[in-house]
Design an enzyme around this catalytic site. Structure first.
Site, PDB file in Angstrom:
ATOM      1  N   ASP A 139       4.492  63.360  24.087  1.00 19.36           N
ATOM      2  CA  ASP A 139       4.575  64.825  24.173  1.00 19.36           C
ATOM      3  C   ASP A 139       6.030  65.277  24.031  1.00 19.36           C
ATOM      4  O   ASP A 139       6.362  66.169  23.258  1.00 19.36           O
ATOM      5  CB  ASP A 139       3.994  65.270  25.526  1.00 19.36           C
TER       6      ASP A 139
ATOM      7  N   TYR B  59      -0.676  62.165  32.378  1.00 24.54           N
ATOM      8  CA  TYR B  59      -1.494  63.326  32.007  1.00 24.54           C
ATOM      9  C   TYR B  59      -2.959  63.144  32.401  1.00 24.54           C
ATOM     10  O   TYR B  59      -3.779  63.990  32.096  1.00 24.54           O
ATOM     11  CB  TYR B  59      -1.407  63.575  30.500  1.00 24.54           C
TER      12      TYR B  59
ATOM     13  N   LYS C  38       9.045  52.532  28.304  1.00 22.54           N
ATOM     14  CA  LYS C  38      10.132  52.251  29.253  1.00 22.54           C
ATOM     15  C   LYS C  38       9.705  50.973  29.996  1.00 22.54           C
ATOM     16  O   LYS C  38       9.592  50.945  31.231  1.00 22.54           O
ATOM     17  CB  LYS C  38      10.313  53.464  30.186  1.00 22.54           C
TER      18      LYS C  38
ATOM     19  N   ASP D 130      14.415  56.255  26.219  1.00 21.88           N
ATOM     20  CA  ASP D 130      15.683  56.985  26.362  1.00 21.88           C
ATOM     21  C   ASP D 130      16.568  56.736  25.142  1.00 21.88           C
ATOM     22  O   ASP D 130      17.134  57.653  24.548  1.00 21.88           O
ATOM     23  CB  ASP D 130      16.409  56.618  27.673  1.00 21.88           C
TER      24      ASP D 130
END
Ligand code: NAD
Length: 354
Positions: free
Chosen positions: A249, A124, A191, A225
């Site tokens: 987000d 972002y 991740k 995930d």
């Protein structure tokens, strides 16, 4: 003395929900002087600028802003004004509580999660290179040289910066928030197994900060995930989540889904001595002008703002009023009137198996 607060009504459904929330906040009796300012397409039409300097100056002066959602077109067009405000004011924390309210139909009851999203970096940051531009081709060649990995020349590139500095301050905020608010556990979500130098750095830095709080708050780690699945299946296993910008987000929308939808979920963007309060949801353009969407998320953001101002009595009375209206279920918007197709069996899970 009245609190001075910048009010940005926003666009789409923004002006409707901001106005409903403003009236509720004022009904608590807290004295507020609103400084109404523009941002987004409405500002562009009136002033030629999407984010006028006067709007930023007003927030900087008042140190507090209550903001309706602002549209960001997908793909082309301008960059997000919402992200620009957070970056311009270094609002590095995005705080998004997801709490069940009795009477609101949702898949689970008694959810009480807090999403603490890093708000200044990651994908972002707005560092993007468009397909075909000379600087994009140059960058692709340099990356190919440096990494020995092939990137197709007809690629667009988005850069994902994650720094130790920004991670340290969001992790420290998360632990301090947990202690101040009597929360028990922080889960860092990344991740890191794939993106070792960005998410890996976020995780390592969070671990280092966690050591300073050992014995005070439980610390655990999850991959994003797997976290998405676990939140859907066992949301009661979690307490506070701290995440980089993009995952924060996405998972805050997921958590909004757990408590009854986007119409319910409040938010705050916080920096050093400055804050902007806004709902998690966007401008929902298809509902604009119909005065039918749910103002709860904005009203609830108002509750967070009153607590930030240490107006706890007003915050309690507004939250209690909100709870009473939702529990009664008569004067609520369309989104809270849905019937769970498998009502009874799967609706209102308590988190207990079976
Ligand atoms: P959205 O949150 O605006 O709406 C998605 C859907 O959620 C709506 O169609 C509606 O069904 C439901 N919804 C949202 N708010 C609701 C409410 N108050 N009451 C009842 N239902 C509600 O998401 P989107 O459609 O992806 O985004 C629309 C625009 O908003 C985009 O331009 C996006 O960039 C922008 N956006 C702005 C902010 C912000 O201002 N902070 C945040 C998210 C999205």
């Amino acid at each position: 003395m009245a609190h001075k607060i910048t009010l940005i009504p926003g666009d789409g459904i923004g002006p409707e929900v901001a106005e409903a929330a403003r009236r509720c906040i004022e009904a608590t009796g807290v004295k507020i002087e609103w400084d109404i300012q523009l941002a987004g397409t409405i500002a562009q039409q009136k002033t030629g600028e999407l984010l006028p300097q006067a709007t930023l100056d007003s927030i900087k002066k008042n140190k507090l802003c209550f903001k309706g959602p602002i549209t960001t077109p997908i793909g082309g067009g301008f960059r997000s004004v919402n992200v620009a405000i957070r970056q311009a004011l270094d609002l590095y924390v995005c705080l998004r509580p997801a709490k069940s309210y009795p009477g609101v139909k949702s898949l689970y009851k008694d959810i009480d999660l807090v999403i603490i999203r890093e708000n200044s970096e990651d994908l972002y940051a707005g560092i993007e290179f468009e397909i075909g531009k000379p600087e994009t081709v140059r960058l692709i060649k340099e990356i190919t040289d440096a990494s020995k990995k092939k990137i197709r020349l007809d690629s667009g590139i988005s850069i994902k910066p994650i720094s130790k500095t920004a991670t340290e301050r969001i992790a420290r905020f998360a632990f301090d928030y947990a202690i101040k608010n009597n929360r028990k556990k922080i889960t860092v979500v990344t991740k890191a197994n794939i993106m070792k130098f960005t998410d890996g750095l976020f995780l390592k830095t969070a671990r280092d900060v966690a050591r300073e709080y050992e014995g005070k708050v439980v610390f655990e780690e999850a991959l994003v995930d797997n976290m998405a699945m676990q939140l859907v299946q066992k949301p009661h296993n979690f307490d506070c989540l701290v995440l980089p910008n993009l995952y924060g987000d996405i998972l805050s929308d997921l958590c909004a889904g757990l408590i009854g939808g986007l119409g319910i979920a409040p938010g705050a963007n916080i920096g050093e001595g400055i804050a902007v309060f806004e709902a998690v949801h966007g401008s929902a353009p298809k509902y604009a002008g119909q005065n039918k969407v749910n103002p709860t998320a904005m009203i609830s953001s108002g509750v967070l703002m009153l607590r930030y101002l240490k107006e706890n009595k007003a915050a309690d009375s507004l939250e209690n009023a909100l709870k009473a209206v939702l529990a009664e279920g008569k004067s609520v918007t369309y989104d809270l009137r849905w019937k769970c197709r498998r009502a009874g069996r799967n609706a209102h899970r308590s988190g207990k198996p079976g």
